[in-house]
Design a protein around this motif. Structure first.
Motif, PDB file in Angstrom:
ATOM      1  N   VAL A   1      -5.040   3.437  -0.625  1.00  7.93           N
ATOM      2  CA  VAL A   1      -3.683   3.269  -0.098  1.00  7.93           C
ATOM      3  C   VAL A   1      -2.674   4.051  -0.943  1.00  7.93           C
ATOM      4  O   VAL A   1      -1.797   4.746  -0.414  1.00  7.93           O
ATOM      5  CB  VAL A   1      -3.310   1.771  -0.063  1.00  7.93           C
ATOM      6  CG1 VAL A   1      -1.817   1.586   0.185  1.00  7.93           C
ATOM      7  CG2 VAL A   1      -4.102   1.059   1.021  1.00  7.93           C
ATOM      8  N   ILE A   2      -2.803   3.949  -2.258  1.00 11.75           N
ATOM      9  CA  ILE A   2      -1.872   4.672  -3.146  1.00 11.75           C
ATOM     10  C   ILE A   2      -2.035   6.182  -2.970  1.00 11.75           C
ATOM     11  O   ILE A   2      -1.044   6.927  -2.915  1.00 11.75           O
ATOM     12  CB  ILE A   2      -2.123   4.257  -4.614  1.00 11.75           C
ATOM     13  CG1 ILE A   2      -1.722   2.786  -4.808  1.00 11.75           C
ATOM     14  CG2 ILE A   2      -1.330   5.154  -5.567  1.00 11.75           C
ATOM     15  CD1 ILE A   2      -2.094   2.239  -6.162  1.00 11.75           C
ATOM     16  N   PHE A   3      -3.287   6.643  -2.853  1.00  7.63           N
ATOM     17  CA  PHE A   3      -3.536   8.065  -2.600  1.00  7.63           C
ATOM     18  C   PHE A   3      -2.866   8.512  -1.308  1.00  7.63           C
ATOM     19  O   PHE A   3      -2.245   9.580  -1.232  1.00  7.63           O
ATOM     20  CB  PHE A   3      -5.046   8.316  -2.535  1.00  7.63           C
ATOM     21  CG  PHE A   3      -5.429   9.664  -1.984  1.00  7.63           C
ATOM     22  CD1 PHE A   3      -5.350  10.799  -2.772  1.00  7.63           C
ATOM     23  CD2 PHE A   3      -5.860   9.789  -0.667  1.00  7.63           C
ATOM     24  CE1 PHE A   3      -5.690  12.049  -2.263  1.00  7.63           C
ATOM     25  CE2 PHE A   3      -6.205  11.030  -0.148  1.00  7.63           C
ATOM     26  CZ  PHE A   3      -6.123  12.161  -0.952  1.00  7.63           C
ATOM     27  N   ALA A   4      -2.981   7.677  -0.268  1.00  2.58           N
ATOM     28  CA  ALA A   4      -2.389   8.016   1.027  1.00  2.58           C
ATOM     29  C   ALA A   4      -0.863   8.060   0.947  1.00  2.58           C
ATOM     30  O   ALA A   4      -0.224   8.942   1.530  1.00  2.58           O
ATOM     31  CB  ALA A   4      -2.831   7.002   2.072  1.00  2.58           C
ATOM     32  N   ILE A   5      -0.283   7.118   0.239  1.00  3.24           N
ATOM     33  CA  ILE A   5       1.178   7.081   0.103  1.00  3.24           C
ATOM     34  C   ILE A   5       1.675   8.328  -0.618  1.00  3.24           C
ATOM     35  O   ILE A   5       2.669   8.952  -0.215  1.00  3.24           O
ATOM     36  CB  ILE A   5       1.617   5.811  -0.649  1.00  3.24           C
ATOM     37  CG1 ILE A   5       1.394   4.575   0.237  1.00  3.24           C
ATOM     38  CG2 ILE A   5       3.082   5.902  -1.061  1.00  3.24           C
ATOM     39  CD1 ILE A   5       1.678   3.269  -0.462  1.00  3.24           C
ATOM     40  N   LEU A   6       0.978   8.709  -1.692  1.00  7.86           N
ATOM     41  CA  LEU A   6       1.396   9.904  -2.436  1.00  7.86           C
ATOM     42  C   LEU A   6       1.265  11.159  -1.576  1.00  7.86           C
ATOM     43  O   LEU A   6       2.149  12.031  -1.596  1.00  7.86           O
ATOM     44  CB  LEU A   6       0.533  10.045  -3.703  1.00  7.86           C
ATOM     45  CG  LEU A   6       0.756   8.986  -4.786  1.00  7.86           C
ATOM     46  CD1 LEU A   6      -0.233   9.181  -5.932  1.00  7.86           C
ATOM     47  CD2 LEU A   6       2.190   9.051  -5.306  1.00  7.86           C
TER      48      LEU A   6
END
Length: 322
Positions: A96-101
């Motif tokens: 999720v964090i990878f996708a947000i970035l």
């Protein structure tokens, strides 16, 4: 075949199916993302690949989660399931964090005037229809296996939830992308180039809440936190009749959950001297009384005058903490 054996086979089949389905969906997601220039589909594919890896470890844990304690694991192997659910949720939070970035980077590039590749809708529609149907079928299979096993498998529960969430994400992302595409000549025209990224940000916002809850609950189990209040109440009620006939006073009670097992500590101040055999009999009585409400409970009857808080040297029992 006993109920426990049947449930174990059903659970193992569910994990094998999960591995195959998630590998297929992950590969389809990555390929479709390359063909369509869609970040939302790439994120969806990464979720599926995490599911494939999780299915592999779940299958390995399934083989030994019911093993009896031994010299290597004196408290048994129940913790493996709690470890799995915790790090499964943590790995999904990483995606999720990878996708947000990634989405934030694309939005920033658009605001800086850089061209954004247009999403190709042809592969997108086929992908969303196929993956949504697969996720729905996977959720149904996991849910039925979870019910068949007596609703005790935390691994199956999180796999069913993940399949349902992945299917919901896929459908919402598909509807959003198609909506943005067909409204590109309307008032939404200014955000059409980054519509894909905005959908990713929206979906990740919901995902963080879901997976953070799973992560913290798993972490609480590993930390030895008290079981949910509803389960503590059920356990106390189940034990009330048995403990009323015990030779002494129950002065303290502790209940914690670890994976699909529960650890129950009952502190007893005996009215007379008890033999080891009698303590074992009390333990068996408590275990049988708890069976209808706690499927797997490790009960410890502890002879004590003070409960879980021992007074310090020279400190009277009345001054003990708690």
């Amino acid at each position: 075949m006993s109920h426990a054996t049947s449930a174990a086979h059903s659970e193992a089949r569910a994990f094998r199916l999960s591995m195959a389905a998630n590998l297929l969906m992950g590969a389809a997601g990555v390929i479709t993302a390359v063909l369509s220039n869609s970040q939302a589909i790439l994120v969806d594919g990464l979720f599926s690949l995490v599911g494939f890896v999780a299915g592999y470890f779940a299958l390995r844990i399934r083989k030994r989660v019911d093993a009896i304690p031994d010299r290597h694991r004196p408290w048994g192997y129940a913790a493996d399931e709690a470890i799995f659910t915790t790090f499964r949720a943590l790995s999904l939070l990483g995606v999720v964090i990878f996708a947000i970035l990634g989405a934030a980077t694309r939005i920033y590039a658009y605001l800086m005037g850089k061209p954004i590749p247009e999403v190709q809708m042809g592969p997108v529609i086929i992908y969303f229809l196929g993956i949504s149907a697969t996720c729905l079928a996977l959720w149904a299979f996991h849910y039925m296996a979870w019910r068949k096993g007596g609703k005790v498998s935390g691994m199956l529960r999180i796999e069913a939830s993940s399949a349902a969430f992945d299917g919901a994400v896929t459908m919402v992302a598909g509807i959003g992308l198609i909506g943005v595409y067909y409204l590109r000549d309307s008032v939404l025209a200014p955000i059409t180039p980054i519509g894909d990224s905005l959908i990713v940000m929206l979906l990740c916002g919901f995902a963080i809440t879901t997976y953070w809850t799973s992560f913290t609950s798993g972490l609480a189990e590993l930390a030895g936190a008290t079981a949910p209040p509803s389960e503590v109440v059920k356990a106390r009620r189940a034990l009330r009749g048995v403990m009323a006939d015990w030779p002494g006073e129950v002065i303290d009670f502790a209940l914690s959950k670890l994976g699909r097992s529960y650890q129950v500590a009952i502190y007893l101040t005996p009215a007379r001297a008890l033999t080891g055999t009698e303590v074992d009999q009390l333990t068996h009585q408590a275990t049988r009384a708890l069976a209808p409400v706690l499927d797997r409970a490790d009960v410890f009857v502890i002879i004590s005058d003070h409960g879980r808080h021992l007074p310090g040297p020279g400190q009277p029992a009345s001054d003990r903490p708690g």
